[in-house]
Scaffold this active site. Structure first.
Site, PDB file in Angstrom:
ATOM      1  N   LYS B  89       0.659  -1.585  -0.084  1.00  0.00           N
ATOM      2  CA  LYS B  89      -0.022  -0.300  -0.123  1.00  0.00           C
ATOM      3  C   LYS B  89       0.488   1.194   0.133  1.00  0.00           C
ATOM      4  O   LYS B  89       0.765   2.283  -0.751  1.00  0.00           O
ATOM      5  CB  LYS B  89      -0.705   0.485   0.920  1.00  0.00           C
ATOM      6  CG  LYS B  89      -2.198  -1.133   1.134  1.00  0.00           C
ATOM      7  CD  LYS B  89      -3.072  -0.493  -0.182  1.00  0.00           C
ATOM      8  CE  LYS B  89      -4.736  -1.412   0.216  1.00  0.00           C
ATOM      9  NZ  LYS B  89      -5.635  -1.044  -1.125  1.00  0.00           N
ATOM     10  N   GLU B 111      -9.686   6.980   2.724  1.00  0.00           N
ATOM     11  CA  GLU B 111     -10.448   5.864   3.532  1.00  0.00           C
ATOM     12  C   GLU B 111      -9.701   4.697   3.710  1.00  0.00           C
ATOM     13  O   GLU B 111      -8.623   4.674   3.255  1.00  0.00           O
ATOM     14  CB  GLU B 111     -11.709   5.382   2.262  1.00  0.00           C
ATOM     15  CG  GLU B 111     -11.202   4.591   1.945  1.00  0.00           C
ATOM     16  CD  GLU B 111     -10.209   4.472   1.325  1.00  0.00           C
ATOM     17  OE1 GLU B 111      -9.650   5.991  -0.090  1.00  0.00           O
ATOM     18  OE2 GLU B 111      -9.337   3.811   0.048  1.00  0.00           O
ATOM     19  N   SER B 377       1.702  -9.476  -1.178  1.00  0.00           N
ATOM     20  CA  SER B 377       1.216  -8.980  -0.883  1.00  0.00           C
ATOM     21  C   SER B 377       1.188  -7.626   0.229  1.00  0.00           C
ATOM     22  O   SER B 377       1.407  -6.686   0.213  1.00  0.00           O
ATOM     23  CB  SER B 377       0.106  -7.794  -1.776  1.00  0.00           C
ATOM     24  OG  SER B 377      -0.941  -8.787  -0.711  1.00  0.00           O
TER      25      SER B 377
END
Lengths: 257, 393
Positions: B89, B111, B377
């Site tokens: 991220k 968010e 990930s």
């Protein structure tokens, strides 16, 4: 002639458009609210199609959307409820809604049904202008539906010109950078915005919405445009205890008095 | 087939910018400037330098020997779990904070669902000394407490989204409402390849460093840039978009996207959008969407808070519709088992989102010479409580 255009031909000042969410407070209140709005003196009615994710709306209208959906309101049911409404309601009717439920219903069928009912205009806040012009405009035109666009204090002059060019009925002037139901602010910025729009001498009439909640704010909006749109404050008024028709009557009269 | 976004933000039938007028100036500003800004040497230099020294890139491409032996193929893991903050991220939030600065924005909103994107945003805001507000569903705040506190330690304000179902989609709604109310000084860092154009493409480009590195690393290790398969989990789809990006047009590479099937696709508790969704419009783009017949958005379910989004990035809807990517779905149970299996075979406890990608291996068959890259990930630290609750290890 379309009822919205007819209205503005004869009335260019203190035009009151009242929004409510279909299916709120009770599932079957839709047409009763519309009839009473006309009797009490509203000039246009904007019926909200409830949606699970109304991103342009503040808490009051969000809640009314949630309650309406819990009550079982759907677009299909709303269009059924509205059949025959023209026997009792003669003022312009606008449907307001986010695009997804309409896409699922089928835009062509939706337009046909709107025409049969006697709907005059649509406010679809998340429909992109180019898509309206290239894809939907011929369909809306065919069924006599005016598409009403929003402008905000941040909308550029060239885009306002574009919107004015491609709009009919009226332009919905969002009063300040906010979601619906925000407190009306009387700021220098807002005055400048109103003055700027006035000076542009648009071909369409303008109604100011967002933050218009009572006589004071309605008067102020009317001094700067052809009238105003009230939503959240009306939802609050019909959420109160007591007789629905009395609440509507009291609210509308207090605003336009 | 070329996978490319068009001028209006569409990937084939999906994408676009379905936004209320209040957001138009912000989206227009971003759309008109993001490509130019990303191409500036000064931007690239700062972006690359932070990816290297702050995030810890390039992340390794690791040959997982025991996993390879089990599935009978050469399996490589792209170690995004080793990124600072524990997942991919941060690649995007670094890019977007630099973008926000160049657009002259003073405040950041975001968010978050599981909290990973929130933490990655709070991290870059701390790094740059920028005010940060993160919207998080009230339900998610309850079930992801450690990440809430991480964001607070980093100086971000975490605001509970109390509307709707009080999860990720509502946090996204609240962030968009905040942006409507604060249009001039605020940038909204969206965490996945969702939202109105140009977000899906911009986020994918920031994440595309993943596939850029895979190509180089595979060339070094296998003497070829392209594997036979690239596998990634998909919620909104940012890690998958990053892992697929430089392979979009290389049709010798089979792209594999793995969705969360929750308790099973036909139990009413799933998040497998391509199985259960239909085209629709949410959060500014036309995409595949889980919804009722009336067009109301349905709340998805997955054990993994990072995968329970009712939509999917428009590029993935396009990859699905055109058949460019093959989609699998994996239940909670299958994902948890695969998470434990990876821990035991390779000494890596994956995030539960990521564990879904590994579970797809059980539904596929390989030739011994096949080269498979799985995008690892995120790491599983944040999911310890879920692993403990599940208990079967």
């Amino acid at each position: 002639m379309n009822r919205i255009e007819e209205l503005f031909k004869h009335k260019s000042d203190r035009v009151l458009n009242v929004y409510f969410t279909a299916g709120y407070p009770q599932l079957d209140d839709t047409t009763a609210i519309m009839e009473q709005l006309e009797v009490s003196g509203a000039d246009l009615i904007e019926v909200g199609i409830p949606f699970s994710d109304p991103i342009a709306d503040g808490p009051t209208i969000q809640d009314s959307n949630g309650v309406a959906l819990d009550n079982g309101m759907t677009l299909k049911l709303l269009l059924e409820q509205l059949k025959g409404v023209r026997e009792k309601v003669s003022i312009p009717i606008i449907l307001m809604g986010y695009i997804n439920p309409i896409v699922q219903y089928g835009i062509e069928q939706f337009c046909k049904d709107c025409q049969e009912i006697g709907v005059d205009g649509l406010i679809l806040p998340d429909l992109p202008m180019f898509e309206y012009i290239e894809v939907h405009k011929p369909l809306f035109d065919k069924h006599g539906l005016l598409n009403i666009f929003l402008i905000t204090p941040q909308t550029s002059e060239s885009r306002i010109r574009d919107i004015d060019e491609n709009s009919s009925g009226f332009i919905y002037m969002v009063s300040s950078a906010s979601t619906t139901g925000a407190k009306a602010q009387v700021s220098g910025d807002q005055e400048a915005y109103f003055a700027r729009i006035k000076a542009m001498d648009l071909k369409n009439p303008t109604l100011i919405g967002f933050g218009i909640s009572n006589k004071e704010t309605f008067d102020k909006a009317s001094a700067n445009a052809n009238g105003a749109i009230i939503g959240s404050a009306f939802i609050k008024a019909i959420s109160k205890e007591g007789n629905l028709n009395d609440n509507i009557d009291e609210f509308v009269k207090s605003v336009i008095s | 087939m070329k996978v490319k976004v068009d001028e209006r933000g569409y990937y084939g039938n999906f994408g676009g910018a379905y936004i209320p007028e209040m957001l138009y100036p912000n989206i227009e500003e971003l759309r008109d400037n993001y490509e130019r800004i990303m191409a500036e040497p000064d931007f690239q230099e700062q972006f690359q330098s932070l990816l290297k020294d702050f995030v810890g890139r390039p992340t390794p491409l690791y040959k997982a020997e025991r996993l390879s032996e089990k599935y009978g193929a050469k399996i490589y893991l792209k170690r995004e779990d080793l990124c600072h903050t524990g997942a991919h991220k941060v690649n995007n939030t670094i890019g977007q904070i630099l973008m926000a600065q160049r657009l002259g924005k003073k405040k950041i909103i975001a968010e978050t669902g599981a909290g990973q994107h929130g933490v990655a945003t709070a991290t870059v805001c701390a790094l740059m000394g920028v005010e940060c507000i993160v919207y998080m569903g009230a339900v998610d705040i309850e079930r992801q407490k450690p990440n809430v506190e991480r964001m607070r330690i980093l100086g971000a304000e975490v605001r509970a989204a109390e509307s709707g179902s009080k999860t990720l989609k509502d946090a996204t709604n609240e962030a968009m409402r905040h942006w409507i109310n604060n249009p001039t000084d605020t940038h909204y860092i969206i965490g996945s390849v969702v939202g109105p154009h140009p977000y899906p493409e911009m986020v994918a480009r920031f994440q595309s460093v993943i596939s850029e590195e895979i190509k180089k690393q595979l060339q070094e290790q296998e003497g070829q840039t392209n594997p036979d398969y690239v596998i990634a989990c998909v919620g909104g789809g940012s890690n998958a978009a990053g892992a697929f990006y430089h392979y979009y047009d290389d049709e010798d590479v089979q792209l594999v996207a793995v969705e969360a099937a929750g308790k099973g696709n036909h139990t009413g508790e799933s998040a497998a959008t391509t199985v259960l969704g239909k085209p629709g419009v949410l959060h500014g783009s036309r995409t595949l969407l889980m919804q009722t017949e009336d067009g109301q958005v349905v709340e998805p379910y997955s054990i993994s808070a990072g995968l329970d989004y009712p939509g999917i990035g428009p590029v993935h809807a396009h990859l699905y519709e055109t058949g460019r990517a093959k989609f699998y779905s994996v239940t909670d149970e299958e994902a948890m088992k695969s998470g434990i299996q990876l821990s035991r075979l390779e000494g890596i406890i994956p995030a539960i989102e990521t564990a879904h990608a590994f579970a797809a291996l059980n539904q596929m068959s390989f030739k011994p010479e096949d080269i498979v890259v799985i995008n690892l990930s995120g790491r599983g630290d944040k999911d310890l409580e879920t692993y403990i609750k599940w208990g079967k290890y």
